[in-house]
Scaffold this active site. Structure first.
Site, PDB file in Angstrom:
ATOM      1  N   CYS A 188       0.806  -1.230   0.000  1.00  0.00           N
ATOM      2  CA  CYS A 188       0.000   0.000   0.000  1.00  0.00           C
ATOM      3  C   CYS A 188       0.839   1.280   0.000  1.00  0.00           C
ATOM      4  O   CYS A 188       0.559   2.227  -0.744  1.00  0.00           O
ATOM      5  CB  CYS A 188      -0.951  -0.009   1.192  1.00  0.00           C
ATOM      6  N   HIS A 197      -2.813   6.282   4.507  1.00  0.00           N
ATOM      7  CA  HIS A 197      -1.398   6.429   4.853  1.00  0.00           C
ATOM      8  C   HIS A 197      -0.918   7.808   4.375  1.00  0.00           C
ATOM      9  O   HIS A 197      -1.305   8.262   3.283  1.00  0.00           O
ATOM     10  CB  HIS A 197      -0.547   5.389   4.128  1.00  0.00           C
TER      11      HIS A 197
END
Ligand code: A2P
Length: 341
Positions: free
Chosen positions: A132, A245
């Site tokens: 990710c 994130h």
């Protein structure tokens, strides 16, 4: 009408698997039959897809007979064991785990960056979905690399707990609630408390002092950008955020580029939204990226300590673009360009 595909989601009851089902529905993927697979503990549970209930089945070695595309997010060990069974039955696997990413016969694909690599699926019947943190970084950096060449990347991440799965989402919620009620928080998922804390520790530690997550960012970035000469060093940190994130990225380029040029380049880059106006306190934030598929870039400025340095702040929803959306985009390329006729 175009061809419809039999699709399986492995790990359908998990945080990413659930989002994969949503993405297949939202993007109107041409599904004929959807098979939902998880452990035998979840068999019989019902999940919704396009207004209908679909019963979860236990994953077995024969689950993939008659399935065209299998999207996996049930951990590395499950992918390692079951992807070959799927491939043997003619089901092309799009795998979200780290199990196959660095296999030279398995393409590692971010559709905005290296869609051509999908063609290599034919070698093993498996395509890997990158880590990710790597996905959102290369979506933002690929246009810069193409234009002026990237020599070195220094990245520090601020990663949401959802990357660890549903149990970590519960852990942050329960610990926060406990602390605000003056109770002792319980630790189940991480070695230390995550609520009101930061852990410079994602995945396991390796002999070189880095974590596996940090080395994924190094190795996967080079593979996706098809350039082993890029120097990369990463520090990955888990923070008490549920979704998205954030990354502080310092880039040294081979040729000069100004912050204005970077901004103009990224404004036209696929999958990128530039959010960069300090005079209005505008910069990418986890709370704004959550639920979105784009990668948000801001705080674009020159690194005045080197001659060709640029600093950026890159934010994206780790469960969507960092996992489910990217996997479904890969499945779309497969469906349109390779399995269509
Ligand atoms: P289950 O819910 O039955 O345990 P998360 O990353 O959010 O924790 O989710 C992990 C997903 O992977 C879940 O759907 C989980 O199913 C599934 N899973 C984990 N191990 C296996 C396995 N050995 N076989 C099939 N599914 C698995």
């Amino acid at each position: 009408m175009g061809k419809l595909f039999n699709v399986a989601v492995v790990g359908a009851t998990g945080a990413v698997g659930n989002q994969m089902i949503t993405c297949l529905e939202e993007r109107n993927f041409p599904v004929n039959n959807l098979k939902l697979l998880a452990t035998s503990r979840s068999a019989g549970r019902k999940l919704r897809f396009k207004g209908e209930e679909v019963q979860v089945e236990a994953l077995t070695e024969t689950s993939f007979k008659g399935v065209d595309i299998g999207i996996f997010s049930a951990g590395g060990a499950t992918s390692q064991k079951y992807a070959p069974f799927a491939a043997k039955d003619g089901c092309v696997v799009v795998d979200n785990s780290a199990a196959w990413r660095m296999d030279p016969d398995v393409p590692l694909v971010v559709p905005e960056v290296n869609p051509h690599a999908v063609a290599k699926y034919a070698d093993k019947g498996i395509i890997a979905n990158p880590n990710c943190s790597t996905i959102q970084m290369v979506v933002a950096l690929a246009p810069i690399h193409r234009k002026v060449g990237i020599k070195r990347i220094v990245v520090s991440t601020y990663q949401a707990v959802s990357g660890t799965g549903k149990k970590a989402i519960d852990e942050l919620y329960n610990q926060t609630k406990a602390i605000l009620n003056f109770l002792e928080p319980e630790k189940r998922v991480y070695p230390h408390r995550i609520a009101f804390n930061c852990l410079p520790h994602i995945d396991v530690f390796l002999d070189n002092g880095y974590t596996k997550e940090e080395m994924k960012m190094v190795n996967e970035t080079r593979k996706i950008l098809e350039d082993d000469s890029i120097g990369i060093t990463a520090t990955t940190v888990r923070v008490p955020v549920f979704f998205s994130h954030s990354e502080s990225v310092n880039v040294e380029t081979r040729h000069p580029i100004t912050p204005e040029e970077v901004r103009a380049l990224l404004e036209n880059a696929p999958g990128v939204i530039v959010a960069d106006d300090p005079s209005k306190n505008l910069y990418p934030m986890a709370i704004d990226a959550a639920g979105r598929d784009e990668t948000f870039v801001g705080r674009i400025r020159a690194d005045e300590s080197v001659s060709n340095g640029i600093n950026l702040w890159i934010v994206s929803d780790n469960i969507r673009k960092g996992a489910a959306t990217n996997a479904v985009q890969i499945a779309e390329i497969l469906a349109q360009n390779y399995l269509g006729s």
